[in-house]
Design an enzyme around this catalytic site. Sequence first.
Site, PDB file in Angstrom:
ATOM      1  N   ARG B  27     -38.238  22.020 -36.770  1.00 39.59           N
ATOM      2  CA  ARG B  27     -38.235  20.746 -36.084  1.00 39.59           C
ATOM      3  C   ARG B  27     -36.874  20.097 -36.255  1.00 39.59           C
ATOM      4  O   ARG B  27     -36.200  20.330 -37.250  1.00 39.59           O
ATOM      5  CB  ARG B  27     -39.323  19.865 -36.655  1.00 39.59           C
ATOM      6  CG  ARG B  27     -40.651  20.502 -36.301  1.00 39.59           C
ATOM      7  CD  ARG B  27     -41.793  19.860 -36.885  1.00 39.59           C
ATOM      8  NE  ARG B  27     -43.010  20.339 -36.232  1.00 39.59           N
ATOM      9  CZ  ARG B  27     -44.168  19.733 -36.366  1.00 39.59           C
ATOM     10  NH1 ARG B  27     -44.241  18.655 -37.089  1.00 39.59           N
ATOM     11  NH2 ARG B  27     -45.234  20.210 -35.779  1.00 39.59           N
ATOM     12  N   THR B  28     -36.497  19.295 -35.285  1.00 38.10           N
ATOM     13  CA  THR B  28     -35.180  18.662 -35.327  1.00 38.10           C
ATOM     14  C   THR B  28     -35.030  17.874 -36.617  1.00 38.10           C
ATOM     15  O   THR B  28     -35.867  17.055 -36.955  1.00 38.10           O
ATOM     16  CB  THR B  28     -35.024  17.701 -34.151  1.00 38.10           C
ATOM     17  OG1 THR B  28     -35.268  18.403 -32.944  1.00 38.10           O
ATOM     18  CG2 THR B  28     -33.624  17.138 -34.107  1.00 38.10           C
ATOM     19  N   GLN B  29     -33.964  18.163 -37.310  1.00 44.32           N
ATOM     20  CA  GLN B  29     -33.777  17.481 -38.592  1.00 44.32           C
ATOM     21  C   GLN B  29     -32.547  16.613 -38.624  1.00 44.32           C
ATOM     22  O   GLN B  29     -32.516  15.622 -39.314  1.00 44.32           O
ATOM     23  CB  GLN B  29     -33.709  18.517 -39.702  1.00 44.32           C
ATOM     24  CG  GLN B  29     -35.016  19.261 -39.817  1.00 44.32           C
ATOM     25  CD  GLN B  29     -34.935  20.396 -40.800  1.00 44.32           C
ATOM     26  OE1 GLN B  29     -34.728  20.174 -41.968  1.00 44.32           O
ATOM     27  NE2 GLN B  29     -35.081  21.601 -40.306  1.00 44.32           N
TER      28      GLN B  29
END
Lengths: 270, 254
Positions: B27-29
């Site tokens: 997931r976009t971090q």
Amino acid sequence: MFRNQYDTDVTTWSPAGRLFQVEYAMEAVKQGSACVGLRSRTHAVLAAANKAASELSSHQRKVFRVADHAGVALAGLTADGRVLSRFLRSECINHAFVYDAPLPVSRLALRLADKAQVCTQRSWKRPYGVGLLVAGLDESGAHLYYNCPSGNYFEYQAFAIGSRSQAAKTFLERKFKGYDDYTPEQLIRDALSAIKETLQGEKLTSSNCTLAIVGRKDDGTVEPFEMIDAKRIQEIIDSMEAAEETPVAAAEPSSTQEEDKGTDAAPMDI
Amino acid sequence: MAWQQPMDGSHASGSKVAAADGPGTQRTQYPYVTGTSVIALKYKDGVIMACDTGASYGSTLRYKSVERIKAVGKHSLIGASGEFSDFQEILRYLDELTLSDHMWDDGNSLGPKEVHSYLTRVMYNRRNKFDPLWNSLILGGVKKGPKGEEKYLGMVNMIGTHFEENHIATGFGNHLAIPILRAEWREDMTFEEAVKLVEKCLLVLLYRDRSSINKFQIAKITTEGATIYPPYSLKTNWGFAAFENPSKGAVGSW
């Protein structure tokens, strides 16, 4: 139209290039009781003739509010109409949720038309047996569309559908050129007169017609789509009849007659 | 900053967030190439928006001629800070939206309120999927409403928080520019007054925000349409006595 060998399926063309099932669906619209729609630049009015199955029952609902800015009047299979009204409401709500703005009427009419078209091209479906007059207000003014079971739709200044609608159309054809500049009150009167034409001698009362209006006032405030209540409709009908009874050409204007006119039904506050 | 790439190996293995993703997905971090503050305010004829033309890659000032303000349709401007590639993606969504709106050719057009509402839906939905568009967006515009010309200025960020205001800033602008705007913004400023106020804020940001550069673009949107002015620089003043000989009096082993 006669029964023939190409009319069993909606997906069967006739050699003459016709889809008979679609045409039969349009016949169903002609059997429904009449509806009339007309618009000016700023307002749109829908009127419907109510037909009750018997004295004991209520009449069928033919005019539906679809959103604050739009509504429909239908003729034909009212069950189909009810389902389509629910679809139109859903489309308007979804658009308003994403864009926080009313769905423009032309785009609403298109979505309805596309939905109707699907039913003309699936062997397991049948066309919707209802014609809808879609009236609404958006940025570019007031609009009136007619959506028919074939999936076609057209914009109109004024139109009538259903049984004996030709009488209404004839009446509207005479007068529609001036409609752009009509006041809401004038639109309402003409709508009622047009419905009266379809009643063929039967007396027009508030119990055998429905009326709805949507529009934008000169100062910019929006008057949302709403049905006009029976009491007001009766008042309008009464004042229309009173206006008819007094001589049209006031060749002998007498002061007493003018005073009488002044005490007629109160000016409408639509 | 919280979202710098961690120096240990934790992102190599992928961090274990609560719900299960497929193998090899993450997931976009954190963002990679980022723009810094955008500021905007309403003035007499419409809305004015400004930002610098830089995009950083972590602590490196990597790109120095980036346009972070774009016109949307006939009535709006959008400015973005945060991940620049996500801004480009948003511009593609808006392109689709404005194109199909234009093709209708029916006298209706998307105004700034509609675009803002649409973007809010997009940002919030992405946030709920734990895959945000890592931006803070400012949407400004003017559209004729039933009550005359209506100016609109709103913002939406990566978690879907959105609101409208007379003056808005993103990123460091929230801390450095907003206090100035709150003190000095007035209703119906002229264009010249608005530019002066904006430049005052941009100058403070230039001095104090390490990821800003001295190359700015101002844009305005009025009933006539959008204008994005060519980039220019502000005059800075470093002639302070303490800067003359910075290491004088410094303690050091070399």
